[in-house]
Design an enzyme around this catalytic site. Structure first.
Site, PDB file in Angstrom:
ATOM      1  N   LYS A  68      11.478  10.305   1.892  1.00  0.00           N
ATOM      2  CA  LYS A  68      11.372   9.449   3.088  1.00  0.00           C
ATOM      3  C   LYS A  68      10.450   8.273   2.755  1.00  0.00           C
ATOM      4  O   LYS A  68       9.238   8.406   2.686  1.00  0.00           O
ATOM      5  CB  LYS A  68      10.795  10.200   4.286  1.00  0.00           C
ATOM      6  CG  LYS A  68      11.048   9.397   5.575  1.00  0.00           C
ATOM      7  CD  LYS A  68      10.023   9.590   6.660  1.00  0.00           C
ATOM      8  CE  LYS A  68       8.785   8.783   6.527  1.00  0.00           C
ATOM      9  NZ  LYS A  68       8.927   7.321   6.624  1.00  0.00           N
ATOM     10  N   GLY A 119      -0.267   8.120   0.882  1.00  0.00           N
ATOM     11  CA  GLY A 119      -0.475   7.341   2.098  1.00  0.00           C
ATOM     12  C   GLY A 119      -1.927   7.429   2.533  1.00  0.00           C
ATOM     13  O   GLY A 119      -2.828   7.548   1.710  1.00  0.00           O
ATOM     14  N   SER A 120      -2.122   7.422   3.844  1.00  0.00           N
ATOM     15  CA  SER A 120      -3.486   7.320   4.369  1.00  0.00           C
ATOM     16  C   SER A 120      -4.092   8.704   4.661  1.00  0.00           C
ATOM     17  O   SER A 120      -3.371   9.698   4.810  1.00  0.00           O
ATOM     18  CB  SER A 120      -3.467   6.485   5.649  1.00  0.00           C
ATOM     19  OG  SER A 120      -2.716   7.170   6.627  1.00  0.00           O
ATOM     20  N   THR A 148      -2.902  10.515   8.024  1.00  0.00           N
ATOM     21  CA  THR A 148      -1.571  11.135   7.912  1.00  0.00           C
ATOM     22  C   THR A 148      -1.651  12.407   7.063  1.00  0.00           C
ATOM     23  O   THR A 148      -1.014  13.419   7.383  1.00  0.00           O
ATOM     24  CB  THR A 148      -0.563  10.138   7.297  1.00  0.00           C
ATOM     25  OG1 THR A 148      -0.573   8.948   8.067  1.00  0.00           O
ATOM     26  CG2 THR A 148       0.834  10.700   7.275  1.00  0.00           C
ATOM     27  N   ALA A 149      -2.444  12.356   5.992  1.00  0.00           N
ATOM     28  CA  ALA A 149      -2.582  13.537   5.128  1.00  0.00           C
ATOM     29  C   ALA A 149      -3.121  14.721   5.924  1.00  0.00           C
ATOM     30  O   ALA A 149      -2.706  15.868   5.715  1.00  0.00           O
ATOM     31  CB  ALA A 149      -3.512  13.224   3.959  1.00  0.00           C
ATOM     32  N   GLU A 169      -2.004  11.778  -2.320  1.00  0.00           N
ATOM     33  CA  GLU A 169      -2.628  10.638  -3.019  1.00  0.00           C
ATOM     34  C   GLU A 169      -3.019   9.656  -1.937  1.00  0.00           C
ATOM     35  O   GLU A 169      -2.146   9.055  -1.306  1.00  0.00           O
ATOM     36  CB  GLU A 169      -1.626   9.971  -3.974  1.00  0.00           C
ATOM     37  CG  GLU A 169      -0.980  10.891  -4.996  1.00  0.00           C
ATOM     38  CD  GLU A 169      -1.941  11.298  -6.090  1.00  0.00           C
ATOM     39  OE1 GLU A 169      -3.048  10.743  -6.147  1.00  0.00           O
ATOM     40  OE2 GLU A 169      -1.592  12.186  -6.875  1.00  0.00           O
ATOM     41  N   CYS A 174      -4.080   0.704  -3.660  1.00  0.00           N
ATOM     42  CA  CYS A 174      -5.045   1.779  -3.397  1.00  0.00           C
ATOM     43  C   CYS A 174      -6.160   1.822  -4.428  1.00  0.00           C
ATOM     44  O   CYS A 174      -7.287   2.182  -4.122  1.00  0.00           O
ATOM     45  CB  CYS A 174      -4.315   3.119  -3.367  1.00  0.00           C
ATOM     46  SG  CYS A 174      -3.371   3.425  -4.867  1.00  0.00           S
ATOM     47  N   GLU A 234     -11.765   1.842   4.017  1.00  0.00           N
ATOM     48  CA  GLU A 234     -10.720   1.156   3.250  1.00  0.00           C
ATOM     49  C   GLU A 234     -10.079   0.078   4.135  1.00  0.00           C
ATOM     50  O   GLU A 234      -9.586   0.377   5.223  1.00  0.00           O
ATOM     51  CB  GLU A 234      -9.648   2.152   2.814  1.00  0.00           C
ATOM     52  CG  GLU A 234      -8.601   1.501   1.921  1.00  0.00           C
ATOM     53  CD  GLU A 234      -7.396   2.396   1.661  1.00  0.00           C
ATOM     54  OE1 GLU A 234      -6.878   2.998   2.615  1.00  0.00           O
ATOM     55  OE2 GLU A 234      -6.979   2.490   0.500  1.00  0.00           O
TER      56      GLU A 234
HETATM   57  P1  NAD Z   1       0.611   6.012   6.140  1.00  0.00           P
HETATM   58  O1  NAD Z   1      -0.167   7.260   5.983  1.00  0.00           O
HETATM   59  O2  NAD Z   1       0.581   5.316   7.435  1.00  0.00           O
HETATM   60  O3  NAD Z   1       2.165   6.273   5.823  1.00  0.00           O
HETATM   61  C1  NAD Z   1       2.598   6.799   4.599  1.00  0.00           C
HETATM   62  C2  NAD Z   1       3.928   7.493   4.785  1.00  0.00           C
HETATM   63  O4  NAD Z   1       3.739   8.617   5.631  1.00  0.00           O
HETATM   64  C3  NAD Z   1       5.001   6.636   5.449  1.00  0.00           C
HETATM   65  O5  NAD Z   1       6.254   6.920   4.866  1.00  0.00           O
HETATM   66  C4  NAD Z   1       4.970   7.122   6.887  1.00  0.00           C
HETATM   67  O6  NAD Z   1       6.192   6.927   7.552  1.00  0.00           O
HETATM   68  C5  NAD Z   1       4.693   8.589   6.682  1.00  0.00           C
HETATM   69  N1  NAD Z   1       4.100   9.293   7.836  1.00  0.00           N
HETATM   70  C6  NAD Z   1       3.321   8.778   8.814  1.00  0.00           C
HETATM   71  N2  NAD Z   1       2.977   9.756   9.691  1.00  0.00           N
HETATM   72  C7  NAD Z   1       3.550  10.899   9.237  1.00  0.00           C
HETATM   73  C8  NAD Z   1       3.527  12.249   9.675  1.00  0.00           C
HETATM   74  N3  NAD Z   1       2.880  12.631  10.799  1.00  0.00           N
HETATM   75  N4  NAD Z   1       4.203  13.178   8.964  1.00  0.00           N
HETATM   76  C9  NAD Z   1       4.861  12.836   7.836  1.00  0.00           C
HETATM   77  N5  NAD Z   1       4.915  11.565   7.373  1.00  0.00           N
HETATM   78  C10 NAD Z   1       4.254  10.613   8.059  1.00  0.00           C
HETATM   79  O7  NAD Z   1       0.127   5.056   4.952  1.00  0.00           O
HETATM   80  P2  NAD Z   1       0.611   3.555   4.653  1.00  0.00           P
HETATM   81  O8  NAD Z   1      -0.087   2.645   5.602  1.00  0.00           O
HETATM   82  O9  NAD Z   1       2.082   3.507   4.513  1.00  0.00           O
HETATM   83  O10 NAD Z   1       0.029   3.334   3.178  1.00  0.00           O
HETATM   84  C11 NAD Z   1      -1.226   2.819   2.920  1.00  0.00           C
HETATM   85  C12 NAD Z   1      -2.166   3.918   2.479  1.00  0.00           C
HETATM   86  O11 NAD Z   1      -1.633   4.556   1.311  1.00  0.00           O
HETATM   87  C13 NAD Z   1      -3.516   3.387   2.058  1.00  0.00           C
HETATM   88  O12 NAD Z   1      -4.524   4.244   2.539  1.00  0.00           O
HETATM   89  C14 NAD Z   1      -3.450   3.440   0.538  1.00  0.00           C
HETATM   90  O13 NAD Z   1      -4.708   3.529  -0.101  1.00  0.00           O
HETATM   91  C15 NAD Z   1      -2.652   4.670   0.321  1.00  0.00           C
HETATM   92  N6  NAD Z   1      -2.051   4.672  -1.019  1.00  0.00           N
HETATM   93  C16 NAD Z   1      -2.525   5.572  -1.939  1.00  0.00           C
HETATM   94  C17 NAD Z   1      -2.000   5.580  -3.224  1.00  0.00           C
HETATM   95  C18 NAD Z   1      -2.508   6.566  -4.251  1.00  0.00           C
HETATM   96  O14 NAD Z   1      -1.831   6.738  -5.267  1.00  0.00           O
HETATM   97  N7  NAD Z   1      -3.632   7.212  -4.037  1.00  0.00           N
HETATM   98  C19 NAD Z   1      -0.981   4.685  -3.566  1.00  0.00           C
HETATM   99  C20 NAD Z   1      -0.521   3.781  -2.610  1.00  0.00           C
HETATM  100  C21 NAD Z   1      -1.061   3.790  -1.327  1.00  0.00           C
END
Ligand code: NAD
Length: 489
Positions: free
Chosen positions: A184, A237-238, A241-242, A259, A292, A389
């Site tokens: 996704k 992601g963030s 969300t994690a 990550e 990130c 961040e």
């Molecule tokens: P986000 O957490 O908002 O979304 C990431 C993904 O999760 C998207 O596909 C989103 O649709 C999905 N998502 C959102 N809520 C969800 C839920 N309840 N259940 C399942 N999936 C859900 O993050 P973002 O704004 O898309 O990305 C930016 C963040 O990602 C920043 O914090 C950045 O540092 C981090 N990031 C980390 C790395 C790494 O390798 N550590 C790499 C790239 C980005």
């Protein structure tokens, strides 16, 4: 508004499916969402938004394909992955403009580096999985043997920055290890992963092995990670969300990797090549800081602060904000108006809190989704702008008097994704490198990665490690086979 199985979006000179890809077929949705191009904020089209029915269909397709895919073994799967790698390389000219238009990453980086790296992910994991040797040893009168069993269908959830590369970074080890995949992508940059699905068809992947579900995180994503058929969750992601995904994973005892974000220290010692350090520090504005791993807290030894700042400002002034398709552009627009507003909010609060805006600090003149490359000298290490961040072109600068203070500042946030050190001393590189709590520390370089090295974050920057055998182990259930010596003839 619905999206039909055959609906397509014209983007970057390419016609891309707006539908899901499930069990080898395009599947429409009763609901949809809009994707825009950050370059001119033009609506590119409407993309299918999966509800529970489509999520269930995708996971069932992945379950249905799993046994045969797992039974192929690493050598049998490697051919598919290598063909996919070849196809990605042959289609750079299609993939790069789509990703550039949908996400605004610099076109020349995509063409020269990023898409090639995506192909390499599949080739690397095809080779690595095939090279696995089951570990064998004798102890306590038995033969022990460690085997990898493919874990089952994996949910792969990716963020909007670098969507194509990050999706391949995760799906390559999953597929090589024998898992089937439901990917996704993020709703702000969903289109390049739709093209990836087409390439898996060309590569001959059996239906159901690779599925793409489009949709919003809070609905499609949440439904996917809580589906009982999912046996692994890989998330980038963030942090908020994690946490939500972690709760879902815990309820069903499903392993997940995360990550996450960072507030990474960039340390400059007086014995460093100051110009190289300043150039690399100014380079943290690349991709509008939506990386990130960026070193966003510049920590400089006080004795060279003035000279460093002068050099930094010189290099930062060389940046050209503009259209990511143009050769001269170095800083591209931000992903979305909401994200630009979020970044602006951080800087406004910093100003109100008494942090000094050294350069930048506003939306760029001339409109578009640009924020000026901004440097902030915080009033205190506890300032929000130091601790949170921002994920935009906003860097903090702080001084330190000695190594001990440098390490203490470096480790003073909740994060631990990466660290960057500039020094001319091997001893210091080793001491400070060991002392920094982070998944990756670079010395006198940045973003150089060997795919076999572990990758991930310490503390709030993540759970688990990707890269090399670490990822293959994650997508496997490791089994110990123990045979009583002499009992089998
Ligand atoms: P986000 O957490 O908002 O979304 C990431 C993904 O999760 C998207 O596909 C989103 O649709 C999905 N998502 C959102 N809520 C969800 C839920 N309840 N259940 C399942 N999936 C859900 O993050 P973002 O704004 O898309 O990305 C930016 C963040 O990602 C920043 O914090 C950045 O540092 C981090 N990031 C980390 C790395 C790494 O390798 N550590 C790499 C790239 C980005």
């Amino acid at each position: 508004m619905s999206v039909a199985a055959g609906d397509r979006i014209e983007v970057g000179g390419e016609s891309v499916s707006a539908a899901h890809f499930i069990g080898g077929e395009r599947v429409g949705s009763g609901e949809s969402f809009t994707t825009i191009s950050p370059i001119d904020q033009r609506e590119l089209g409407r993309v299918a938004d999966a509800g529970p029915g489509e999520v269930d269909r995708a996971v069932r397709a992945a379950e249905g394909a799993f046994d045969d895919w797992a039974a192929l073994g690493p050598d049998g799967r490697a051919g598919y992955l290598r063909r996919l790698a070849d196809l990605i390389e042959q289609n750079v000219g299609r993939l790069a403009p789509v990703e550039c238009t949908d996400m605004a990453m610099l076109l020349r980086s995509l063409e020269a580096r990023v898409i090639a790296r995506a192909a390499l992910n599949y080739r690397f994991y095809a080779d690595l999985a095939a090279a696995y040797e089951e570990r064998d040893w004798r102890s306590r009168g038995t033969w022990n043997r460690v085997q990898r069993m493919p874990a089952g269908p994996a949910a792969v959830i990716t963020p909007w920055n670098a969507p194509f590369m990050l999706s391949t970074w995760k799906t390559a080890p999953a597929l090589a290890a024998g898992c089937t995949v439901v990917l996704k992508p993020a709703e702000w940059s969903p289109l390049s992963c739709s093209l990836l699905a087409d390439l898996t068809v060309e590569a001959g992947f059996p239906p159901g092995v690779f599925n793409v579900l489009q949709g919003l995180g809070s609905t499609t994503g949440a439904e996917l990670v809580s589906h009982p058929g999912i046996r692994r969750i890989s998330f980038t992601g963030s942090v908020p969300t994690a946490r939500r995904i972690g709760v879902s994973a815990a309820e069903r005892v499903v392993p997940f990797t995360a990550e996450l974000g960072g507030k990474n220290p960039f340390l400059v010692f007086a014995d460093a090549d100051l110009d190289a350090a300043a150039a690399k520090a100014a380079g943290q504005y690349d991709d509008s800081g939506q990386v990130c791993l960026s070193g966003t807290r510049i920590l400089v030894e006080e004795s060279v602060m003035d000279e460093f700042l002068e050099r930094f400002e010189h290099h930062a002034a060389e940046h050209v904000l503009g259209d990511p398709r143009e050769e001269r552009t170095t800083v591209s627009p931000m992903i979305h108006p909401d994200h630009l507003a979020r970044v602006e909010g951080f800087v406004e609060r910093a100003r109100e809190a008494g942090d000094e805006i050294v350069t930048g600090g506003s939306r760029a003149a001339g409109g578009g989704l640009f924020f000026e490359p901004t440097l902030i000298r915080p009033a205190s290490n506890d300032s929000e702008i130091v601790q949170s961040e921002v994920f935009g072109p906003v860097l903090c600068i702080q001084g330190f008097s000695d190594e001990e203070e440098a390490v203490s500042l470096a480790n003073s946030t909740e994060y631990g994704l990466s660290g960057i050190i500039y020094t001319g001393s091997m001893g210091r590189a080793d001491r400070v490198g060991r002392a920094i709590r982070a998944g990756t520390v670079w010395v006198n370089c940045f973003l150089v990665r060997d795919l076999s090295a572990p990758f991930g974050g310490a503390r709030s920057s993540g759970i688990g490690r990707e890269g090399g055998d670490y990822a293959l182990d994650f997508y496997s259930d490791l089994k110990t086979l123990q045979i009583l010596e002499g009992s089998t003839g």
